[in-house]
Every structure is written in C-alpha cells, then in structure tokens.
Write an enzyme that holds these catalytic residues in place. Structure first.
Site, PDB file in Angstrom:
ATOM      1  N   GLU A   1       0.712  -0.885   0.065  1.00  0.00           N
ATOM      2  CA  GLU A   1      -0.220  -0.330  -0.626  1.00  0.00           C
ATOM      3  C   GLU A   1       0.854   1.441   0.132  1.00  0.00           C
ATOM      4  OE1 GLU A   1      -3.902  -1.666   2.131  1.00  0.00           O
ATOM      5  OE2 GLU A   1      -2.411  -1.405   3.230  1.00  0.00           O
TER       6      GLU A   1
ATOM      7  N   ILE B   1     -13.668  -8.902   6.560  1.00  0.00           N
ATOM      8  CA  ILE B   1     -14.523  -8.977   6.190  1.00  0.00           C
ATOM      9  C   ILE B   1     -14.541  -9.407   5.231  1.00  0.00           C
ATOM     10  CG2 ILE B   1     -17.444  -8.392   5.922  1.00  0.00           C
ATOM     11  CD1 ILE B   1     -16.238  -7.743   8.093  1.00  0.00           C
TER      12      ILE B   1
ATOM     13  N   ASP C   1     -11.554  -6.053  -3.400  1.00  0.00           N
ATOM     14  CA  ASP C   1     -12.904  -7.211  -3.227  1.00  0.00           C
ATOM     15  C   ASP C   1     -14.132  -5.988  -3.154  1.00  0.00           C
ATOM     16  OD1 ASP C   1     -13.142  -7.128  -0.001  1.00  0.00           O
ATOM     17  OD2 ASP C   1     -11.135  -6.225  -0.576  1.00  0.00           O
TER      18      ASP C   1
HETATM   19  N1  ADE Z   1     -10.300  -4.536   3.679  1.00  0.00           N
HETATM   20  C1  ADE Z   1      -9.763  -5.352   1.888  1.00  0.00           C
HETATM   21  N2  ADE Z   1     -10.887  -5.339   1.200  1.00  0.00           N
HETATM   22  C2  ADE Z   1     -11.120  -5.480   3.773  1.00  0.00           C
HETATM   23  C3  ADE Z   1     -12.416  -6.466   4.399  1.00  0.00           C
HETATM   24  N3  ADE Z   1     -13.098  -6.938   2.301  1.00  0.00           N
HETATM   25  N4  ADE Z   1     -12.171  -6.245   5.272  1.00  0.00           N
HETATM   26  C4  ADE Z   1     -11.516  -4.936   6.007  1.00  0.00           C
HETATM   27  N5  ADE Z   1     -10.825  -4.899   5.540  1.00  0.00           N
HETATM   28  C5  ADE Z   1     -10.283  -4.598   4.303  1.00  0.00           C
END
Ligand code: ADE
Length: 230
Positions: A11, A151, A197
């Site tokens: 990042e 998550i 995502d």
């Molecule tokens: N950062 C990127 N995707 C994430 C997710 N699904 N849950 C928590 N932090 C994240």
C-alpha cells in the site's frame, strides 16, 4: 509536511519508489521515510494492520513530524454495489464499526462518554480528491467503516448493521483509528481507499491479487492532491 500512511508494504511501495531525497528514520519497529513528492515535503510510513497499529503510528507522526495533514491510503472492501474493484472511495467520514457499547445506551461506533462517532475528513482535501480524474474506474465519496476484522461475508445477518446502523460504503481496518487520532490532535485528515474486493467469500483472493497494484492508484491520486494542496 504531509504524512502519508498505509497499513502494508504493497500500500506504500509506489510512494517509496518516487520519493526524492529519501531518508530513513526509525522508531521501535517502524521506519519513517522522509523526502519529497511533487516538490512537497512528505513522510511515508507503513503502520501495520489494524486500529491499534494505525493509531499509535499516527500519534507518533503528529508528535514528531507535526504534519500539516495526514492522508491514510490503501485498500478497502466494497459494501456499496455501485463500487467496483479499482474504484477510489474518498471518505466524507469514517467510523469504528466494531465499537459496540449499545447495551450501555450508546450508538454503534460511538466512543462512549466522548463526542466522537462519525469522524469527518478535511473538506479542502476531500474536494481536491474528488476533482481527480483517474485513468480508469471512478472516484466516489462515501462513508468508510473501520474494524479489526477482514470481512468476507457482508451478507451475514450479524453484519447487517454495516448497512442499517452505519450506512457504510466500504470496510477496512485502520481509517477511523487514524481519523480519531487526527481529530483529537486537530490535524486535517483524509482517508482515500481503493476498492480491492467486495467483502464477500472471494474477498481474500481479490485482496491478495489486487495488493501489488494497490499503491499505483493511490500514488497518482495523492500526487494530484499534493500539487493542489495550499
Ligand atoms: N481491506 C480490503 N478489503 C477488506 C475487507 N474485506 N475487510 C476489511 N478490510 C479490508
């Protein structure tokens, strides 16, 4: 001096690649990279993952480097179906979604016995970010939810509060912690995330495949901000 913080190597990688006059400074396990991007003095640092790591690095940065602003950047999981992988989400505000003292009469995300719940980002930085035109994808503003969980099933009934109570657009693991530190210290703050995502059962696969390109998108957004920041 502007502080740029990300949680993971991927990042911040592209920021380090373009940092002019790079100097390294250490504090315990953390390395702070001082230099210039777009002719502006910046400090770039990897905080590590989660709210505690992010908060302690943010407080250190404020005390030692006295930045004019803090920008936290990296990846986020989309909750809002309008957001696609690769889009930029700039937080209008952010909140700790896993802070729950509801049984004591507080609202979800409210820091008990304090004025803090939704933490607003700096208006001038936000307006600047929203003027950025990416090569692909879109830039949106919204609400970012922060918690110490990755998550992978946003449709679970037990996670419905992300939508119903908090009206979140995306989830991640550091933003509101840095937002709270910046707010308490009265330092302008911006939270800008790239959607990697959809916080669903494929989230860990999408996240891992997106991570290598994470900072490429953040870098061009933040270069635009650094050019325009008064
Ligand atoms: N950062 C990127 N995707 C994430 C997710 N699904 N849950 C928590 N932090 C994240």
């Amino acid at each position: 001096m502007i502080a740029i913080i990300g949680a993971m190597d991927g990042e911040i990688a592209e920021f380090l690649a373009v940092l002019e006059g790079k100097k390294e400074e250490k504090w315990t396990d953390f390395t702070f990279y001082v230099g210039r991007i777009e002719g502006r003095d910046v400090i770039v640092v990897k905080s590590g993952v989660g709210k505690v790591m992010a908060a302690l690095v943010a407080q250190h940065v404020i005390e030692v480097y006295k930045p004019d602003a803090i920008i936290f950047t990296g990846l986020a999981g989309g909750l809002n179906s309008e957001l696609e992988i690769g889009d930029i989400l700039v937080a209008e505000d952010c909140v700790q979604h896993d802070l729950n003292a509801i049984s004591l009469g507080f609202q979800r995300g409210e820091v008990p016995y304090s004025p803090y719940r939704f933490l607003g980002c700096d208006k001038a930085l936000l307006d600047l970010a929203l003027k950025y035109k990416p090569e692909s994808g879109k830039v949106k503003k919204g609400r970012i939810l922060t918690g110490d969980q990755f998550i992978t099933n946003r449709t679970l009934k037990s996670l419905q509060y992300l939508y119903d109570d908090l009206a979140g657009d995306a989830v991640e693991m550091e933003g509101a912690a840095v937002g709270l530190v910046a707010t308490v210290n009265k330092v302008p703050f911006l939270l800008a995330r790239i959607i990697s995502d959809r916080a669903d059962t494929y989230a860990h696969i999408d996240f891992a495949s997106f991570l290598p390109k994470a900072s490429r998108i953040s870098l061009s957004l933040i270069q635009h901000i650094l050019r325009g920041f008064a």
